[in-house]
Design an enzyme around this catalytic site. Structure first.
Site, PDB file in Angstrom:
ATOM      1  N   TRP A   1      -9.941 -17.913 -23.552  1.00 48.78           N
ATOM      2  CA  TRP A   1      -9.830 -17.313 -22.215  1.00 48.78           C
ATOM      3  C   TRP A   1      -9.909 -18.359 -21.112  1.00 48.78           C
ATOM      4  CZ3 TRP A   1      -7.182 -13.272 -21.740  1.00 48.78           C
ATOM      5  CH2 TRP A   1      -7.212 -12.261 -22.703  1.00 48.78           C
TER       6      TRP A   1
ATOM      7  N   ASP B   1     -15.777 -16.130 -15.108  1.00 47.71           N
ATOM      8  CA  ASP B   1     -15.160 -14.994 -15.788  1.00 47.71           C
ATOM      9  C   ASP B   1     -16.226 -14.381 -16.700  1.00 47.71           C
ATOM     10  OD1 ASP B   1     -13.777 -13.192 -17.340  1.00 47.71           O
ATOM     11  OD2 ASP B   1     -12.251 -14.614 -18.038  1.00 47.71           O
TER      12      ASP B   1
ATOM     13  N   LYS C   1     -14.585  -4.176 -21.407  1.00 50.33           N
ATOM     14  CA  LYS C   1     -15.429  -4.673 -22.483  1.00 50.33           C
ATOM     15  C   LYS C   1     -16.799  -3.983 -22.406  1.00 50.33           C
ATOM     16  CE  LYS C   1     -11.977  -7.516 -23.210  1.00 50.33           C
ATOM     17  NZ  LYS C   1     -11.728  -8.667 -22.456  1.00 50.33           N
TER      18      LYS C   1
HETATM   19  C1  LIG Z   1     -10.422  -9.522 -22.156  1.00 49.58           C
HETATM   20  C2  LIG Z   1     -10.668 -10.754 -21.358  1.00 49.58           C
HETATM   21  C3  LIG Z   1      -9.791 -11.186 -20.349  1.00 49.58           C
HETATM   22  C4  LIG Z   1      -8.499 -10.463 -20.049  1.00 49.58           C
HETATM   23  O1  LIG Z   1      -8.722  -9.239 -19.483  1.00 49.58           O
HETATM   24  P1  LIG Z   1      -7.498  -8.327 -18.987  1.00 49.58           P
HETATM   25  O2  LIG Z   1      -8.204  -7.183 -18.340  1.00 49.58           O
HETATM   26  O3  LIG Z   1      -6.703  -7.949 -20.187  1.00 49.58           O
HETATM   27  O4  LIG Z   1      -6.704  -9.126 -18.033  1.00 49.58           O
HETATM   28  C5  LIG Z   1     -10.112 -12.324 -19.652  1.00 49.58           C
HETATM   29  N1  LIG Z   1     -11.239 -13.012 -19.895  1.00 49.58           N
HETATM   30  C6  LIG Z   1     -12.111 -12.629 -20.847  1.00 49.58           C
HETATM   31  C7  LIG Z   1     -13.338 -13.437 -21.086  1.00 49.58           C
HETATM   32  C8  LIG Z   1     -11.854 -11.488 -21.611  1.00 49.58           C
HETATM   33  O5  LIG Z   1     -12.714 -11.108 -22.565  1.00 49.58           O
END
Ligand SMILES: *Cc1c(COP(=O)(O)O)cnc(C)c1O
Length: 359
Positions: free
Chosen positions: A102, A172, A196
């Site tokens: 990511w 993030d 998540k």
């Molecule tokens: C799932 C995830 C993303 C992407 O998320 P989207 O909502 O599909 O854009 C980005 N960073 C992390 C750490 C993730 O787990």
């Protein structure tokens, strides 16, 4: 009806009581005469939902008053491009820590907008660790330092907040927000997709310090301009109203669980139990350095990969779903977010032991 234990990395398991409440309120929310989906986003009923959503998130994360909370669309992926556009503020560089798939994606998307300095990378170890911060090369001319607090695919998690050497720290937190206590004041900006640990797909939260707002160039579309969304209560366009509502229900559930500090203790216990089972077996293995093992996403491989298919088939027969690892790393992955009960983790551990015994 038979609901399974869902170990999906995202979209992921919801607290069952939240689904039941949504079901009860589906046709009519309180005395509004209509479903949340049918309400005007500017009406008095939805205003109650929107205000509770923000105030509950502020309470759960103890967000200081000098931070704005935005509820946007486009997922964390949109933020990979929006963060440089909103935060560069005339600078040409930004620093990033590369610890997995990511952060790698965040880097490649930011490269369109600025000169990305990779201050540290664990690519050499196949993303099984976090590089020691003493060796990070942080460029002082950078507009910010970006990192990914939990790498959902590689199962690597920061155990504390890195020192950004005075740069605004951007994180993030898509896959570990609300799973552990954080000090928001250490950050310039925190972002996370909801799907998540916080709600359904379709809501992205951005928590941003006031002084970082208002520096986006005119070329940034208004709906992607943090300052404009902040001035408009994230309603510059019609927001994802039903998803806001569901996210709000998850936050209320979390408050009823005792909040972030209480769920963190449960997350520590759940993950420790699972890692212990993996470590003491001779069939399963997790490659991540002990201090950086994720409490949320637990990848593991089988000593004999020919057993992978049988493992998946047998796990499903036992009501344990979505254990297949990400295609880029293979093996298995158990995502055990806040909503995964301890009983689900125990059922997985029991199944793994039985599978090892019979194979
Ligand atoms: C799932 C995830 C993303 C992407 O998320 P989207 O909502 O599909 O854009 C980005 N960073 C992390 C750490 C993730 O787990």
């Amino acid at each position: 009806m038979s609901r399974v234990y869902n170990f999906s990395a995202g979209p992921s398991a919801f607290p069952e009581s939240v689904l039941q409440q949504a079901q009860q309120e589906m046709l009519e929310w309180r005395d509004s005469g209509m479903s949340v989906m049918e309400m005007s986003h500017r009406g008095k009923h939805f205003s109650i939902i929107a205000e509770a959503l923000e105030s509950d998130l502020r309470e759960l994360l103890a967000i200081p008053a000098n931070y704005k909370v935005l509820f946007l669309q486009g997922g964390a992926s949109a933020q990979f491009s929006l963060i440089p556009q909103n935060l560069l503020n005339g600078k040409s560089k930004a620093s990033y820590i590369k610890t997995g798939a990511w952060s790698e994606k965040a880097i490649s998307d930011a490269q369109v907008y600025c000169d990305v300095q990779v201050s540290a990378s664990s690519e050499g170890s196949k993303f099984t660790t976090i590089p020691d911060s003493a060796g990070w090369q942080i460029d002082e001319q950078s507009a910010y330092l970006h990192y990914t607090s939990n790498e959902t695919i590689h199962g690597v998690e920061f155990s504390d907040v890195p020192d950004s050497k005075g740069l605004p720290l951007v994180c993030d937190m898509s896959s570990n927000i609300l799973s552990r206590s954080i000090d928001v004041s250490r950050y310039g900006l925190i972002y996370s997709g909801a799907q998540k640990n916080m709600g359904p797909a379709g809501v992205t939260i951005v928590i941003v310090r006031d002084d970082l707002l208002g520096h986006a160039p005119k070329t940034v579309p208004p709906v992607f301009n943090y300052a404009e969304q902040a001035e408009n209560g994230s309603m510059l366009n019609t927001p994802a109203t039903y998803n806001w509502y569901l996210t709000g229900l998850v936050l209320q559930w979390l408050k009823a669980q005792g909040g972030v500090a209480a769920i963190e203790q449960r997350n520590i216990a759940k993950s420790a139990k699972l890692y212990q089972a993996i470590d003491k077996s001779s069939l399963y293995q997790n490659p991540v350095d002990l201090p950086f093992r994720s409490r949320m996403n637990v990848p593991f491989i089988l000593a004999n990969t020919e057993l992978d298919k049988a493992f998946i088939a047998a796990s499903e027969a036992n009501g344990l779903f979505e254990l297949k690892g990400h295609r880029s790393v293979g093996g298995m992955r158990a995502s055990i977010y806040n909503a995964m009960p301890e009983a689900g983790v125990q059922a997985l551990i029991d199944f793994m032991a039985e599978f090892e015994r019979t194979h």
